[in-house]
Design a protein around this motif. Structure first.
Motif: not given
Length: 243
Positions: A11, A52, A62, A66, A136, A221-222
């Protein structure tokens, strides 16, 4: 735990579609808002379900992507709107306001989390004993708080999430396995916050794994974190440069 770490580690990357994934908007029980359910259309076996939880921006593309990536890997994923009203920010001032409002109502956050868990467990192919949660940034803090509360999920994974808390877990409080991935150079998650979390989880007797990436800042992660950080002059950029 090793398998969970490997899969959830995906991820942090951009996914390549490997399955025909169906996307469905669902209502949370009790009028608590909505979520988006992702599932391989050809799924014909029991698998894990994953909640999530989005960044402070809200349930945007976004967070949906994921969840879609997890579905492409063979899981059933539910991207849940923790703000409850479909609020999605494009400016940090709005994102901060949405986040602070949500955090001021922790019982409602837990109710939304539990509603998402119920939806996943109602799915035909989801194993009731294998429901996990991934978060996140803001969402990373949310899933950690649920672990601290002893919520009955199999595991939680926090990516560049806030780690501090006003209610530390006590011995035996945490049943879920915990994975924390953080940037060593993240100005929003200082070293003392990381060390305090390690101490807390150790004293609580939790099964956990900490991944700290040298020189990496917030939002790693973005893929759009660099542009966002530069546009608003925020310490949100993805970087592998060292201090």
């Amino acid at each position: 735990m090793k398998r969970l770490s490997i899969v959830l580690g995906l991820l942090m990357l951009s996914g390549i579609a490997i399955a025909d994934v169906a996307e469905k908007t669902v209502k949370l029980p009790g009028g608590l808002g909505k979520g988006v359910l992702f599932m391989d259309e050809d799924l014909d076996r029991t698998t894990a379900g994953v909640i999530v939880v989005h960044e402070w921006w809200g349930l945007n593309d976004y967070a949906r992507n994921r969840a879609r990536l997890l579905a492409e890997e063979g899981y059933v994923a539910l991207a849940v709107d923790m703000y409850g009203e479909g609020q999605v920010a494009s400016h940090p001032k709005d994102a901060k306001a949405f986040m602070e409002q949500a955090l001021s109502e922790p019982d409602k956050l837990t109710a939304r989390f539990n509603a998402a868990k119920t939806i996943l467990r109602d799915q035909q192919y989801v194993d009731d004993d294998r429901v996990f949660a991934v978060g996140y940034c803001f969402g990373g803090g949310v899933v950690l708080e649920q672990a601290r509360k002893g919520n009955d999920v199999a595991g939680v994974a926090s990516f560049h999430g806030t780690l501090g808390t006003n209610q530390r877990a006590g011995e035996g409080d945490i049943d879920a396995r915990v994975l924390v991935a953080t940037g060593q150079a993240d100005p929003m998650v200082p070293a003392d916050q990381v060390s305090a979390l390690v101490e807390e989880l150790t004293q609580a007797g939790a099964q956990f794994q900490l991944l700290s990436f040298p020189g990496v800042q917030h939002g790693f992660t973005n893929p759009k974190a660099d542009d966002t950080g530069k546009r608003f002059e925020l310490p949100l950029a993805l970087t592998t440069s060292r201090k």
